[in-house]
Design an enzyme around this catalytic site. Structure first.
Site, mmCIF file in Angstrom:
data_model
loop_
_atom_site.group_PDB
_atom_site.id
_atom_site.type_symbol
_atom_site.label_atom_id
_atom_site.label_comp_id
_atom_site.label_asym_id
_atom_site.label_seq_id
_atom_site.Cartn_x
_atom_site.Cartn_y
_atom_site.Cartn_z
ATOM 1 N N ASN A 1 0.844 -1.198 0.000
ATOM 2 C CA ASN A 1 0.000 0.000 0.000
ATOM 3 C C ASN A 1 0.879 1.248 0.000
ATOM 4 O O ASN A 1 2.104 1.151 0.000
ATOM 5 C CB ASN A 1 -0.949 -0.024 1.207
ATOM 6 C CG ASN A 1 -0.173 -0.138 2.501
ATOM 7 O OD1 ASN A 1 0.617 0.745 2.842
ATOM 8 N ND2 ASN A 1 -0.361 -1.228 3.229
ATOM 9 N N LYS B 1 -10.966 -3.831 18.559
ATOM 10 C CA LYS B 1 -9.569 -4.251 18.771
ATOM 11 C C LYS B 1 -9.129 -4.058 20.215
ATOM 12 O O LYS B 1 -7.982 -4.287 20.547
ATOM 13 C CB LYS B 1 -8.655 -3.481 17.816
ATOM 14 C CG LYS B 1 -8.962 -3.735 16.347
ATOM 15 C CD LYS B 1 -7.876 -3.214 15.423
ATOM 16 C CE LYS B 1 -8.243 -3.482 13.968
ATOM 17 N NZ LYS B 1 -7.069 -3.561 13.092
HETATM 18 O O1 C5P Z 1 -8.157 -2.522 10.617
HETATM 19 P P1 C5P Z 1 -7.268 -1.399 10.272
HETATM 20 O O2 C5P Z 1 -6.095 -1.810 9.401
HETATM 21 O O3 C5P Z 1 -7.909 -0.159 9.761
HETATM 22 O O4 C5P Z 1 -6.716 -0.973 11.720
HETATM 23 C C1 C5P Z 1 -5.733 -0.056 11.880
HETATM 24 C C2 C5P Z 1 -4.942 -0.333 13.126
HETATM 25 O O5 C5P Z 1 -4.700 -1.717 13.312
HETATM 26 C C3 C5P Z 1 -3.581 0.286 13.045
HETATM 27 O O6 C5P Z 1 -3.183 0.621 14.331
HETATM 28 C C4 C5P Z 1 -2.737 -0.825 12.448
HETATM 29 O O7 C5P Z 1 -1.358 -0.666 12.695
HETATM 30 C C5 C5P Z 1 -3.322 -2.035 13.132
HETATM 31 N N1 C5P Z 1 -3.274 -3.284 12.358
HETATM 32 C C6 C5P Z 1 -2.461 -4.324 12.768
HETATM 33 N N2 C5P Z 1 -2.438 -5.499 12.066
HETATM 34 C C7 C5P Z 1 -3.220 -5.669 10.981
HETATM 35 C C8 C5P Z 1 -4.053 -4.633 10.562
HETATM 36 C C9 C5P Z 1 -4.050 -3.445 11.258
HETATM 37 O O8 C5P Z 1 -1.739 -4.169 13.740
HETATM 38 N N3 C5P Z 1 -3.170 -6.819 10.335
#
Ligand code: C5P
Length: 401
Positions: A210, A341
């Protein structure tokens, strides 16, 4: 135990019998997390050898102002700028006299003039020399300039006299120096930060990823160090230099980021998940480059582990801070992520304005409510975010005590 995590201490040693205590002092400093560089006057070298101090600090000892080789390695102005604190211990009567007059006739006195860092002195001398009006006048002068004075203590002296003039003991000097930094909001804290994108390999030359630049995570790491923290930054592939004093661990994929995180989480006070972790990875990574002999192709994807949720599920767990870059319904989506989360704090922002930009705006979302952080450079926003994190840490410490 007093902490000097990440601090750079320039230890100046002048000629006096108490110089032998600097061996112990430098060990205490390094054990407390500081990096120590030693500067010795000519007279100091009669009492303790540069080799001893070099072995204890792991750094070359600085001896002469006009040393071509030493200047090429780290010039005296660079050394003066390097320090977070200059401590002269022991500070002899002669050295006090020289700095009281602003002299710059050797390396240590020159550094005292050149450094922007705070200066502390631990005087040590015979009680008669200490009480002499000349010494007292010099002392008043340096005190007036804002130099911090530690001691001297009273008691038996090496010369057989009894009275004021003993150098303060190393453990007390360590505590005094640590105290000078204790006002820093994240003093003694360990922050573990993930940043940048992850790359999920499709074949040996292609990957899914990304647009994350890593700028927000790197700004947080930089500012956390400035606020007194020890910082470990687990970084996906980015084109940014490692911030000063930050331990950087490079990773590529989400699974590697997860194991790097779990290996280091136990002594972290705070986990900040800034990384834009790829949500999926190809189920199979081919050993050979995929040929473009088909009109269309399918790649099976598997869900990646959610790193921040894994951290939030630990018991005990650090303070867990997340980020959410959204393209719509920023607040509602942010709050939903905070709750799902199980995060303590989440910074939500608009993905289209954040990725690769030097500026950002964010909303801090927690169980207590929402706080807007107006658009500004990522460093300034990082300072505000860390201020909120420091507040939560001290509120938690107050509740625990
Ligand atoms: O679900 P999303 O990617 O939007 O969530 C963002 C948060 O979750 C951020 O703090 C990101 O670093 C963390 N994250 C993570 N592992 C993932 C996906 C997101 O730690 N696989």
């Amino acid at each position: 135990m007093p902490t000097l995590t990440n601090k750079r201490i320039l230890l100046g040693i002048t000629g006096g019998i108490a110089a032998y205590k600097c061996a112990e002092l430098s060990r205490l400093f390094t054990r407390a997390g500081a990096e120590v560089r030693v500067v010795m006057t000519r007279a100091a070298q009669e009492f303790v050898t540069p080799l001893t101090m070099q072995a204890l600090t792991g750094n070359r000892v600085h001896l002469d102002l006009l040393d071509f080789e030493a200047e090429a390695a780290m010039g005296h102005i660079e050394l003066a700028r390097w320090a977070d604190l200059v401590l002269v211990a022991p500070a002899s009567a002669d050295f006090l006299a020289r700095i009281a007059h602003g002299r710059a006739d050797d390396l240590l006195s020159t550094l005292i003039l050149a450094t922007p860092a705070p200066i502390a002195l631990a005087p040590a001398m015979n009680q008669g020399m200490w009480s002499d009006p000349g010494t007292q006048q010099n002392l008043a002068e340096v005190h007036h300039r804002g130099y911090r004075l530690f001691g001297p203590d009273e008691g038996d002296q090496a010369c057989g006299d009894v009275g004021p003039g003993r150098m303060v003991e190393p453990a007390e000097l360590l505590a005094g120096c640590a105290e000078l930094f204790s006002g820093e909001p994240l003093a003694g804290r360990h922050l573990l930060i993930t940043g940048g994108p992850t790359r999920e390999a499709i074949d040996p030359v292609r990957f899914l990823s990304n647009h994350s630049s890593g700028k927000m995570a790197y700004a947080l790491a930089t500012e956390a160090v400035a606020a007194g923290a020890r910082v470990t930054l687990i970084s996906g592939p980015v084109a940014l230099p490692t911030p000063d004093r930050v331990t950087r661990i490079d990773v590529v994929g989400a699974e590697e980021m997860l194991s790097a995180t779990m290996e280091r989480i136990t002594d972290a006070d705070v986990f900040i998940g800034v990384a834009a972790v790829a949500d999926y990875r190809p189920a199979n990574q081919t050993a050979e480059k995929i040929k473009k002999d088909q009109v269309s192709m399918k790649i099976d994807l598997l869900r990646n582990p959610d790193i921040i949720s894994e951290v939030a599920g630990l018991n005990p767990r650090p303070l867990v801070v997340g980020f959410a870059a959204e393209t719509g319904d920023v607040l509602a989506n942010g709050r939903e992520k905070l709750e799902r989360k199980r995060l303590d704090l989440l910074f939500a922002n608009n993905a289209t304005e954040t990725f690769n930009s030097d500026e950002v705006a964010a909303t801090a979302i927690s169980a207590e409510g929402e706080i807007e952080i107006p658009r500004a450079r990522k460093e300034a926003v990082a300072r505000k975010m860390l201020g909120m994190i420091a507040e939560r840490l001290s509120a938690a410490a107050d509740t625990a005590s």
